[in-house]
Design an enzyme around this catalytic site. Structure first.
Site, PDB file in Angstrom:
ATOM      1  N   CYS A 157       0.827  -1.207   0.000  1.00 56.32           N
ATOM      2  CA  CYS A 157       0.000   0.000   0.000  1.00 56.32           C
ATOM      3  C   CYS A 157       0.865   1.261   0.000  1.00 56.32           C
ATOM      4  O   CYS A 157       1.598   1.502  -0.949  1.00 56.32           O
ATOM      5  CB  CYS A 157      -0.990  -0.023   1.162  1.00 56.32           C
ATOM      6  N   HIS A 208      -4.452  -4.872  -0.019  1.00 62.94           N
ATOM      7  CA  HIS A 208      -4.206  -5.439   1.309  1.00 62.94           C
ATOM      8  C   HIS A 208      -4.692  -6.889   1.371  1.00 62.94           C
ATOM      9  O   HIS A 208      -5.659  -7.204   2.067  1.00 62.94           O
ATOM     10  CB  HIS A 208      -4.930  -4.621   2.381  1.00 62.94           C
ATOM     11  N   GLU A 217      -3.500  -9.062   3.049  1.00 61.42           N
ATOM     12  CA  GLU A 217      -3.330  -9.537   4.426  1.00 61.42           C
ATOM     13  C   GLU A 217      -4.520  -9.209   5.326  1.00 61.42           C
ATOM     14  O   GLU A 217      -4.619  -9.755   6.439  1.00 61.42           O
ATOM     15  CB  GLU A 217      -2.049  -8.938   5.028  1.00 61.42           C
TER      16      GLU A 217
END
Length: 314
Positions: free
Chosen positions: A142, A235, A237
């Site tokens: 990011c 993202h 994750e």
């Protein structure tokens, strides 16, 4: 194979409860193999949540991984207990004379600032330059991806008219890339950002390859051609509830945020969010660890700097 982490790290109990294979340091010393050395530069304010998310993905690979958590010295964290940082985190000065097989640099909620105005910018420059010479492959996430593209290649970030928040579909542009082994033709991933980098600047840079993009979210995955740097603007994750927590935080602040797109059933924030990116998240991190780190990194950590010099000159 497991990740090796301290037994008293808060993530340890959480991951074990999810049946993620973790190994305490005491158990790991009995194994006669070289684990991968991975350092996570955690720039997020909610450090415990972020480290747990990343360790969940790294711990699902068939490789043993030693984790080093890194924080910046120039910025004082207000959302993570000082004793947690002192117990589990190192500073750059403590690791700068060694080498690592891989590095992950997280995002940070500072994208509204010019890069040079971020209070730890100069420290981050040192870390990124160190990674370019002492880390075999680095994954930037990011804002960190935007920061690294700006620092190494002069690629600017642009403010968006409104925040991108939600789960978006992505087209794979280079399906032969090893990061996509086992992927479907398209994949979904969360995004949460107010700025973007543009495809034209990536395509104009001969050292870079644009790997995946979204019609709605734009550039998503970029790599350096020698695999030493990977840039992810989304993202993968994120947990199921991360965008929900961000949305409710912004509501409480009176910011009147848009409801994250393609996230809640019927766009109803009272409903449980859908999670349809988990499988690709695990596969992406497993592929990065295996193909870009484990299969290519030298057996001796001391050889990484020499190897990086050779790759840079190739």
């Amino acid at each position: 194979m497991p990740i090796k982490i301290p037994a008293d790290l808060p993530a340890c109990a959480a991951l074990e409860s999810e049946n993620i294979f973790v190994m305490t340091e005491d158990r790991a010393v009995a194994q006669d193999i070289r684990p991968l050395e991975i350092v996570i530069v955690n720039l997020m304010p909610t450090k415990i949540a972020t480290e747990t998310q990343l360790l969940r993905l790294l711990g699902n690979s068939p490789l043993q991984v030693n984790i080093t958590l890194l924080r910046t010295e120039a910025h004082e964290s207000k959302n993570t207990p000082a004793q947690h940082l002192e117990r589990f985190y190192k500073t750059f000065n403590e690791i700068r004379h060694g080498s690592f097989d891989g590095m992950i640099v997280t995002g940070a909620p500072v994208e509204h600032l010019p890069f040079e105005d971020v209070d730890y910018w100069h420290e981050l420059l040192d870390i990124m330059n160190y990674a370019a010479s002492h880390v075999y492959s680095t994954l930037y996430i990011c804002w960190a991806a935007q920061a690294a593209l700006y620092h190494f290649y002069g690629i600017p970030k642009f403010s968006l008219p409104q925040k991108i928040s939600g789960i978006f579909n992505h087209d794979i542009l280079l399906p032969d890339c090893r990061l996509f082994r086992g992927f479907d033709d398209t994949f979904t991933a969360p995004h949460s950002r107010n700025t973007e980098v543009r495809a034209g600047h990536i395509l104009e840079t001969p050292q870079l390859r644009l790997l995946a993009q979204s019609e709605q979210a734009g550039v998503t995955l970029v790599e350096r051609v020698d695999h030493s740097q990977v840039f992810m603007t989304g993202h993968l994750e994120y947990d199921r509830g991360t965008l929900d927590a961000e949305y409710r935080r912004d509501v409480d602040r009176g910011l009147k945020p848009r409801v994250p797109e393609h996230y809640y059933p019927h766009d109803d924030p009272a409903a449980m969010p859908r999670m349809n990116w988990r499988a690709h998240a695990h596969l992406f991190y497993c592929n990065w660890l295996n193909y870009y780190v484990y299969q290519e990194t030298p057996f001796s950590l001391t050889a990484i700097a020499q190897n990086r010099e050779a790759r840079a000159g190739a």
